[in-house]
Design an enzyme around this catalytic site. Structure first.
Site, PDB file in Angstrom:
ATOM      1  N   HIS A 369     -30.936 -18.549  63.627  1.00 33.35           N
ATOM      2  CA  HIS A 369     -31.768 -18.578  62.427  1.00 33.35           C
ATOM      3  C   HIS A 369     -31.587 -17.352  61.538  1.00 33.35           C
ATOM      4  O   HIS A 369     -31.608 -17.449  60.328  1.00 33.35           O
ATOM      5  CB  HIS A 369     -33.245 -18.824  62.757  1.00 33.35           C
ATOM      6  CG  HIS A 369     -33.894 -17.758  63.573  1.00 33.35           C
ATOM      7  ND1 HIS A 369     -33.877 -17.778  64.947  1.00 33.35           N
ATOM      8  CD2 HIS A 369     -34.573 -16.635  63.217  1.00 33.35           C
ATOM      9  CE1 HIS A 369     -34.551 -16.715  65.397  1.00 33.35           C
ATOM     10  NE2 HIS A 369     -34.980 -16.002  64.358  1.00 33.35           N
ATOM     11  N   LYS A 373     -28.481 -12.159  58.576  1.00 33.24           N
ATOM     12  CA  LYS A 373     -28.783 -10.722  58.535  1.00 33.24           C
ATOM     13  C   LYS A 373     -27.534  -9.869  58.740  1.00 33.24           C
ATOM     14  O   LYS A 373     -27.549  -8.676  58.460  1.00 33.24           O
ATOM     15  CB  LYS A 373     -29.848 -10.374  59.578  1.00 33.24           C
ATOM     16  CG  LYS A 373     -31.230 -10.833  59.123  1.00 33.24           C
ATOM     17  CD  LYS A 373     -32.336 -10.311  60.001  1.00 33.24           C
ATOM     18  CE  LYS A 373     -33.683 -10.766  59.464  1.00 33.24           C
ATOM     19  NZ  LYS A 373     -34.737 -10.622  60.485  1.00 33.24           N
ATOM     20  N   HIS A 425     -37.482 -19.965  56.451  1.00 33.17           N
ATOM     21  CA  HIS A 425     -38.503 -19.213  55.713  1.00 33.17           C
ATOM     22  C   HIS A 425     -39.152 -20.039  54.614  1.00 33.17           C
ATOM     23  O   HIS A 425     -39.883 -19.500  53.785  1.00 33.17           O
ATOM     24  CB  HIS A 425     -37.918 -17.919  55.141  1.00 33.17           C
ATOM     25  CG  HIS A 425     -37.645 -16.888  56.200  1.00 33.17           C
ATOM     26  ND1 HIS A 425     -38.661 -16.224  56.868  1.00 33.17           N
ATOM     27  CD2 HIS A 425     -36.478 -16.429  56.732  1.00 33.17           C
ATOM     28  CE1 HIS A 425     -38.119 -15.385  57.754  1.00 33.17           C
ATOM     29  NE2 HIS A 425     -36.799 -15.504  57.707  1.00 33.17           N
TER      30      HIS A 425
END
Ligand SMILES: [Fe+2]
Ligand SMILES: [Fe+2]
Length: 511
Positions: A369, A373, A425
């Site tokens: 997920h 990043k 998100h």
């Protein structure tokens, strides 16, 4: 009109594939002649003919119409003794064309017997028509007739065996590609047995005559994994089967036939051997053996295939988990965050009503997920204090970056990972990021991972915060029902809170 329809139907079935060789009954011989005397004499000469333990059975036709009717009803007639001159001078010749072309029977052996060779000269007929022998009635002594019939039966039998092999091979090709679709040994076992049964049963009337099993080693003893016939539903193998298996092992052979039995040993990845045993209520003839051997030579590659694809799947899972953990470590999210998110997500997926396969997919993909990043620089990612608005905007890009990483993959897991990275998100009320999707427009994978990710994040220590007390987390989830979270998932979460707690306890968390 009706006739045409019936004819078309018959063609669609097995008519064009030819009759099946039936081991149990008779050789069917059709006598076609407009003189009763010819029928009588032929029957007298051939009356007690026995060839390969089968007697002759006679059919009588006196006209073209009778003949076609009988051949249509009995596609397994072996020989037609055919008169040429009947209603018309060339009735017999027309009949040959009709039988071969209209009825599509290429198997029956046709022997022309004519009293008027002038009407159908041998040279021309044998070249132009699909017949197997040409005899003038005067030359056909009883001994010659007998020899002609035996020769024709032999050739009919060979043609049928060849055809059966051809059909068997076609089935094997089909079966082999079907077998490759199987991913579990269990369902493969049943499929292999069914295919073997089909092959052997070609010569049988009933299915019950075949029994068999696939067995695997369990604590040094062979246990039946799947069985058919007498072995259906059984676990223990019988003494005879055990003896045959031992025989195979003692002789270091991978497969053999013995009096109606077939035994095959197949290597599994762990080095053990699985056993396939087939028992037929007859000796397996050469043609059976040939076909079984071919099918079984494919089985080893199917086994290999299953184990290889399992190996690939396992490797894939492991890589995904490791990748997820790499991201986790880089964000200092220590303590098995991705593992717990994976387990929570699978649980919610199942309780939500998704299939086991799909729930497993979410489990495997959810560690990805936050893969986006990797595109966020360390200073922002690991900033201990609160983020500025601009910094938060940078953090938000991880959803899109993650999506871009996987979006063009055709792999199921990576496709799911793309969805999860992109949508974890999004908020149920439509105020999330990156696309502000609302309600059911957010993919169920996204809605599930949103809840499990937030739950576990609050439940863990992070650089910028301490873990929340458990009750406070539960209150928060309740308060976000229908806002951040899918209300149905929140209900499912609380209905299954005990199982959630079990998962939570089973991974030691770093506080
Ligand atoms: Fe995230
Ligand atoms: Fe996360």
């Amino acid at each position: 009109m009706d006739d045409e329809l019936i004819f078309a139907d018959e063609n669609e079935n097995s008519e064009n594939l030819g009759p099946r060789l039936n081991f149990e009954d008779t050789w069917k011989i059709l006598i076609v002649d407009d003189e009763q005397e010819v029928h009588n004499v032929t029957k007298m000469v051939l009356g007690d003919l026995v060839y390969k333990n089968k007697k002759a059975e006679f059919f009588h036709a006196y006209s073209a119409e009778d003949t076609l009717e009988i051949v249509k009803k009995n596609p397994d007639i072996a020989i037609i003794l055919l008169d040429v001159v009947m209603e018309e001078d060339n009735t017999g010749l027309r009949l040959i064309k009709a039988i071969r072309e209209e009825l599509g029977n290429k198997f029956v052996r046709i022997v022309i017997r004519t009293g008027q060779p002038g009407e159908a000269p041998e040279k021309k007929v044998i070249v132009d028509y699909d017949i197997n022998d040409y005899k003038e009635k005067t030359e056909l002594t009883s001994q010659k007739l007998f020899s002609t019939i035996i020769a024709s039966l032999r050739s009919f039998e060979n043609i049928m065996i060849l055809d059966r092999n051809r059909q068997g091979l076609a089935k094997i090709i089909q079966a082999s590609s079907q077998l490759l679709e199987f991913h579990s040994i269990n369902s493969l076992g049943i499929e292999i047995l069914t295919q073997l049964q089909k092959l052997i049963n070609e010569g049988f009337q009933k299915n019950e005559l075949i029994s068999g099993f696939v067995a695997g080693l369990e604590k040094d003893k062979y246990k039946i994994i799947s069985g058919i016939g007498d072995y259906s539903g059984k676990i223990e193998i019988d003494d005879k089967a055990a003896e045959l298996i031992q025989l195979a092992k003692n002789n270091y052979v991978n497969h053999f036939f013995k009096k109606g039995y077939y035994i095959g040993l197949f290597r599994t990845l762990s080095g053990e051997k699985n056993i396939i045993l087939i028992r037929a209520e007859k000796d397996l003839d050469q043609s059976d053996q040939y076909l079984i051997e071919i099918l079984c030579s494919h089985i080893q590659s199917v086994y290999d295939n299953i184990y290889l694809s399992r190996e690939i799947e396992d490797t894939q899972k492991e890589i995904l988990f490791t990748l997820g953990e790499v991201v986790e470590t880089r964000s200092n999210e220590t303590g098995y965050h991705v593992k717990r998110v994976a387990e929570y997500s699978k649980l919610l997926a199942l309780k939500y009503g998704l299939s086991e396969a799909e729930a497993e997919l979410i489990k495997q993909a959810s560690p990805m997920h936050d893969i986006g990043k990797v595109g966020i620089n360390d200073e922002i990612l690991n900033k201990p204090g609160e983020l500025t608005k601009a910094e938060f905007e940078v953090i938000k890009t991880h959803a899109k970056i993650g999506y871009d990483i996987f979006k063009s993959s055709n792999r199921k897991i990576l496709k799911a990972a793309a969805i999860i990275a992109h949508q974890h998100h999004e908020r149920y009320d439509g105020t999330g990021y990156p696309n502000g999707l609302k309600g059911e427009n957010i993919h169920i994978y996204g809605r599930i991972t949103c809840l499990t990710d937030v739950f576990d994040a609050l439940d863990s220590n992070r650089v910028y915060k301490k873990a929340w007390p458990f009750d406070r987390i539960l209150d928060y989830i309740k308060s976000e029902k229908g806002k951040l979270f899918d209300p149905r998932l929140v209900d499912i979460f609380f209905e299954n809170i005990e199982e959630i707690k079990k998962i939570r306890e089973s991974y030691s968390r770093a506080y």
